[in-house]
Write an enzyme that holds these catalytic residues in place. Structure first.
Site, short mmCIF file in Angstrom:
data_model
loop_
_atom_site.label_atom_id
_atom_site.label_comp_id
_atom_site.label_asym_id
_atom_site.label_seq_id
_atom_site.Cartn_x
_atom_site.Cartn_y
_atom_site.Cartn_z
N ASP A 201 -9.88 -5.11 -1.46
CA ASP A 201 -8.90 -4.39 -0.95
C ASP A 201 -10.03 -3.83 0.26
O ASP A 201 -10.50 -3.33 0.14
CB ASP A 201 -8.53 -3.44 -0.96
CG ASP A 201 -7.23 -3.60 -0.12
OD1 ASP A 201 -6.00 -2.93 -1.10
OD2 ASP A 201 -7.05 -3.69 0.51
N ASP B 213 0.65 -1.43 0.22
CA ASP B 213 -0.13 0.01 -0.23
C ASP B 213 1.09 1.64 0.11
O ASP B 213 1.57 1.89 0.99
CB ASP B 213 -0.69 0.10 1.48
CG ASP B 213 -1.65 -1.11 0.85
OD1 ASP B 213 -1.71 -2.14 1.83
OD2 ASP B 213 -2.45 -0.87 -0.01
C1 DX5 Z 1 -6.48 -0.47 3.26
C2 DX5 Z 1 -5.55 -1.37 2.64
C3 DX5 Z 1 -5.34 -2.32 2.54
C4 DX5 Z 1 -5.68 -2.77 4.02
C5 DX5 Z 1 -6.80 -4.11 4.47
O1 DX5 Z 1 -6.23 1.75 3.13
O2 DX5 Z 1 -5.45 -0.46 1.16
O3 DX5 Z 1 -4.53 -3.42 2.46
O4 DX5 Z 1 -4.66 -2.25 5.01
O5 DX5 Z 1 -6.04 -4.55 5.61
P1 DX5 Z 1 -7.87 -4.63 6.22
O6 DX5 Z 1 -8.21 -6.00 6.45
O7 DX5 Z 1 -7.33 -4.35 7.99
O8 DX5 Z 1 -8.44 -3.82 6.10
ZN ZN Z 2 -4.32 -2.16 -0.59
#
Ligand code: DX5
Ligand code: ZN
Length: 216
Positions: free
Chosen positions: A172, A36
């Site tokens: 996601d 990310d």
């Molecule tokens: C949020 C990110 C995701 C997040 C997913 O902006 O893109 O990758 O980290 O993690 P969880 O499972 O905590 O939603």
């Molecule tokens: Zn992400």
């Protein structure tokens, strides 16, 4: 039912020991490393910049799944070490010209995905159907881990699957073991797994990934 691809979100890993985490996730059966990248402008958070991506690349032996939550990605793709076989997502909402960034990603022989926020309709993806290799459906507002599903976002998975039968439908946000089952039923074939599953500490990485892959 398609084989599910698991892409653990490294922002949720132990950032103080990322090299070991990367190895452990690969041994546990991860298919990609989800990275990310956040610029603090497109999303209200800063996360995993160019040096982090390069360092992760050095330690990884599986491809990267780079999620660019940055403005004007078409002017910044060259900052990242994008390689053949990677997945790279750019947000529809981050530039007036998503096609420019998408085409640059394809020039690097990586898979180009168009990411859409929970409030962005799947219909916006239609005009990119000749370019994209997949859609990244955000089921939370991008920027932070640990959020709950935005209602209505699950329906978009089915809409994306219907619109793009062959393309990858990646999801996601709040991919818990329960949500993973529903997401798969609706047509998801790639899941970004963060604090809601792989990194929630209930199971080890291997068992978590096995549960998610088997989620029926
Ligand atoms: C949020 C990110 C995701 C997040 C997913 O902006 O893109 O990758 O980290 O993690 P969880 O499972 O905590 O939603
Ligand atoms: Zn992400």
């Amino acid at each position: 039912m398609r084989n599910i691809i698991i892409s653990p979100s490294l922002m949720c890993a132990d950032l103080l020991d990322l090299g070991r985490e990367i190895k452990a996730l690969e041994e546990a059966g991860a298919d990609y490393h989800h990275i990310d990248v956040m610029d603090g402008v497109f999303v209200p958070n800063l996360q995993l910049g160019t040096a982090n991506v390069a360092a992760i690349r050095r330690a990884a032996s599986i491809p990267l799944d780079i999620h660019l939550m940055i403005t004007d990605p078409e002017n910044k793709l060259g900052w990242f070490d994008i390689r053949e076989g990677d997945f790279v997502s750019v947000h529809y909402e981050s530039t007036p010209r998503p096609e420019k960034a998408l085409l640059q990603i394809k020039d690097k022989k990586a898979k180009a995905l168009l990411a859409i926020n929970p409030e962005t309709p799947v219909s916006v993806c239609e005009r990119f159907s000749g370019i994209i290799d997949g859609v990244l459906v955000m089921t939370v507002h991008p920027g932070h881990a640990g959020q709950k599903l935005v209602s209505g976002a699950l329906e978009k998975i089915g809409e994306a699957r219907k619109m793009f039968n062959e393309a990858v439908v990646e999801v996601d946000g709040n991919v818990s073991y329960e949500n993973a089952k529903i997401m798969k039923e609706k047509g998801a074939d790639m899941l970004v797994c963060g604090s809601s599953s792989v990194f929630n500490g209930i199971y080890g990485y291997k068992e978590s990934i096995k549960k998610l892959k088997g989620a029926k």
